[in-house]
Motif scaffolding. Structure first.
Motif, PDB file in Angstrom:
ATOM      1  N   ARG A   1       0.825  -1.207   0.000  1.00 15.49           N
ATOM      2  CA  ARG A   1       0.000   0.000   0.000  1.00 15.49           C
ATOM      3  C   ARG A   1       0.861   1.260   0.000  1.00 15.49           C
ATOM      4  O   ARG A   1       0.594   2.206  -0.741  1.00 15.49           O
ATOM      5  N   CYS A   2       1.918   1.306   0.807  1.00 17.16           N
ATOM      6  CA  CYS A   2       2.766   2.490   0.889  1.00 17.16           C
ATOM      7  C   CYS A   2       3.484   2.746  -0.431  1.00 17.16           C
ATOM      8  O   CYS A   2       3.552   3.891  -0.912  1.00 17.16           O
ATOM      9  N   VAL A   3       4.048   1.704  -1.035  1.00 22.24           N
ATOM     10  CA  VAL A   3       4.741   1.857  -2.314  1.00 22.24           C
ATOM     11  C   VAL A   3       3.759   2.267  -3.400  1.00 22.24           C
ATOM     12  O   VAL A   3       4.044   3.157  -4.222  1.00 22.24           O
ATOM     13  N   ASP A   4       2.597   1.639  -3.427  1.00 30.37           N
ATOM     14  CA  ASP A   4       1.584   1.961  -4.429  1.00 30.37           C
ATOM     15  C   ASP A   4       1.084   3.397  -4.264  1.00 30.37           C
ATOM     16  O   ASP A   4       0.884   4.114  -5.247  1.00 30.37           O
ATOM     17  N   LEU A   5       0.900   3.833  -3.025  1.00 29.56           N
ATOM     18  CA  LEU A   5       0.396   5.181  -2.757  1.00 29.56           C
ATOM     19  C   LEU A   5       1.385   6.250  -3.198  1.00 29.56           C
ATOM     20  O   LEU A   5       1.027   7.203  -3.909  1.00 29.56           O
ATOM     21  N   ILE A   6       2.641   6.130  -2.785  1.00 33.68           N
ATOM     22  CA  ILE A   6       3.637   7.150  -3.098  1.00 33.68           C
ATOM     23  C   ILE A   6       3.914   7.206  -4.598  1.00 33.68           C
ATOM     24  O   ILE A   6       4.007   8.294  -5.193  1.00 33.68           O
ATOM     25  N   SER A   7       4.047   6.055  -5.234  1.00 39.19           N
ATOM     26  CA  SER A   7       4.314   6.050  -6.681  1.00 39.19           C
ATOM     27  C   SER A   7       3.125   6.591  -7.463  1.00 39.19           C
ATOM     28  O   SER A   7       3.303   7.293  -8.465  1.00 39.19           O
ATOM     29  N   ASP A   8       1.906   6.284  -7.006  1.00 38.37           N
ATOM     30  CA  ASP A   8       0.721   6.829  -7.674  1.00 38.37           C
ATOM     31  C   ASP A   8       0.637   8.348  -7.524  1.00 38.37           C
ATOM     32  O   ASP A   8       0.208   9.050  -8.448  1.00 38.37           O
ATOM     33  N   SER A   9       1.033   8.855  -6.362  1.00 34.49           N
ATOM     34  CA  SER A   9       0.954  10.291  -6.114  1.00 34.49           C
ATOM     35  C   SER A   9       1.811  11.077  -7.095  1.00 34.49           C
ATOM     36  O   SER A   9       1.480  12.216  -7.452  1.00 34.49           O
ATOM     37  N   VAL A  10       2.912  10.491  -7.525  1.00 33.36           N
ATOM     38  CA  VAL A  10       3.772  11.147  -8.514  1.00 33.36           C
ATOM     39  C   VAL A  10       3.253  10.905  -9.925  1.00 33.36           C
ATOM     40  O   VAL A  10       3.230  11.814 -10.763  1.00 33.36           O
TER      41      VAL A  10
END
Length: 380
Positions: free
Chosen positions: A8-17
């Motif tokens: 979830r953390c990796v998916d969230l941060i990468s999606d935000s960019v």
């Protein structure tokens, strides 16, 4: 990535960019920006960094590499005029940093890429680092979280084994007053296994013991071992390493509506802004030619974050239009509406004035109306 919190953390941060458009701007002498849609890098940044990826896929893949391996690489392929033509993503496993000595005896950094015949100069390589101790090599977030990841993995494995065993605990089966031979022991083991096996038996049923048999559990219960509490703590602990609030990882055990709203703002300022800044700086110092630096700049359009929040989007554009910072047609353009006539001029409110102008106004005599009090005056 098999741990839900890490995923979830990796998916969230990468999606935000990945969801933010990366636009190219031209800067005039006074520092005002205007979109440079005719610049060769505009389409590359905003739509298609390379022939194999869209902007979304490119930045999501790049950021996932930064978080999981510590480094994200993209080779800058240039045309005959040295303008950037493509940003080619490179897996971190295919890139090695090496050092060479120039003619002055100074050590210079170079990139050795699998499949490349020559070393790559730093000016031709986008290199986004995660946390770094030397500014040369990034360290994976997973490296720092190794101990917490081990505990979380062990907890998940324990949970899997616990439920596979029918949520039962281990124990000792005692036969009183009788000495059992090996054959009898094996028969009891087999009978007990057939009865309590979670797949072929009846794990939630009742085991019938002989008159001289007694069962004594030797394992503590999940409640006594704080099994549930440990799994909840693992979520919080892993979120700390990624600078993500547990609420963003869907841990809503201690949240409210106000908490969620504040968490969104905190995430944008404390997590997303830092990631966006490091990518912008790396791109601006390497993609543009030396003659273009200071005149062209690439920036992420953070207003895209408000794209699905219509109330916040409306308030944002209303405030800009009220102070004359945006014209009606500019507001309509950003909200996918056609141009209107006479909509290219900015408007400001005129229902307030300075004290100097208010004092200069002439005061007229009171009207000759007996129904009006002497306190009513009419201003010209």
């Amino acid at each position: 990535m098999l741990l839900s919190t890490v995923y979830r953390c990796v998916d969230l941060i990468s999606d935000s960019v990945a969801v933010l458009p990366l636009k190219t701007y031209h800067l005039d002498a006074d520092g005002f920006k205007a979109e440079a849609k005719s610049h060769p890098a505009y389409y590359m940044f905003n739509m298609e960094p390379n022939e194999d990826m869209t902007r979304y896929v490119f930045f999501k893949t790049l950021m996932a590499s930064v978080l999981l391996t510590g480094n994200g690489y993209a080779y800058i392929e240039r045309d005959s005029k040295m303008n950037a033509a493509q940003l080619i993503y490179l897996p971190s496993s295919q890139v090695t940093i090496t050092w060479i000595t120039d003619r002055l005896g100074i050590m210079r950094k170079r990139y050795q890429v699998v499949g490349f015949r020559e070393l790559v100069d730093p000016r031709d390589m986008i290199h986004v680092l995660n946390f770094s101790y030397d500014g040369i090599i990034g360290v994976s977030t997973l490296e720092h979280a190794r101990q917490s990841l081990g505990i979380a993995t062990s907890t998940e494995e324990h949970a899997e084994g616990f439920f596979k065993s029918g949520a039962s605990v281990a124990g000792i089966l005692t036969v009183e007053g009788t000495r059992l031979d090996e054959k009898k022991k094996d028969q009891i083991y087999q009978t007990w296994e057939e009865r309590t096996n979670p797949i072929t038996g009846h794990p939630n049923g009742i085991a019938v013991l002989e008159g001289n048999m007694k069962y004594q559990p030797i394992s503590i219960s999940p409640k006594d071992s704080q099994f549930i509490e440990s799994r909840q703590f693992n979520v919080v602990d892993l979120c700390r390493f990624f600078s993500v609030s547990p609420v963003k990882a869907f841990d809503l055990s201690k949240s409210s509506y106000s908490t969620v709203e504040a968490t969104q703002l905190q995430y944008l300022t404390d997590t997303a802004l830092a990631v966006i800044t490091k990518i912008e700086l790396e791109i601006n110092r390497k993609v543009f030619l030396p003659s273009e630096r200071g005149r062209f700049i690439a920036e992420f359009d953070t207003s895209a974050i408000l794209r699905t929040d219509k109330s916040a989007q409306a308030a944002f554009w209303k405030d800009l239009a009220t102070v004359g910072a945006a014209t009606p047609n500019e507001v309509r353009r950003e909200n996918n509406m056609p141009r209107i006539e006479n909509g290219d001029k900015a408007f400001v409110q005129v229902n307030v004035q300075t004290l100097d102008n208010a004092v200069k106004e002439k005061v007229a005599e009171p009207q000759n109306n007996p129904d009006l009090s002497d306190n009513f005056w009419v201003s010209k």
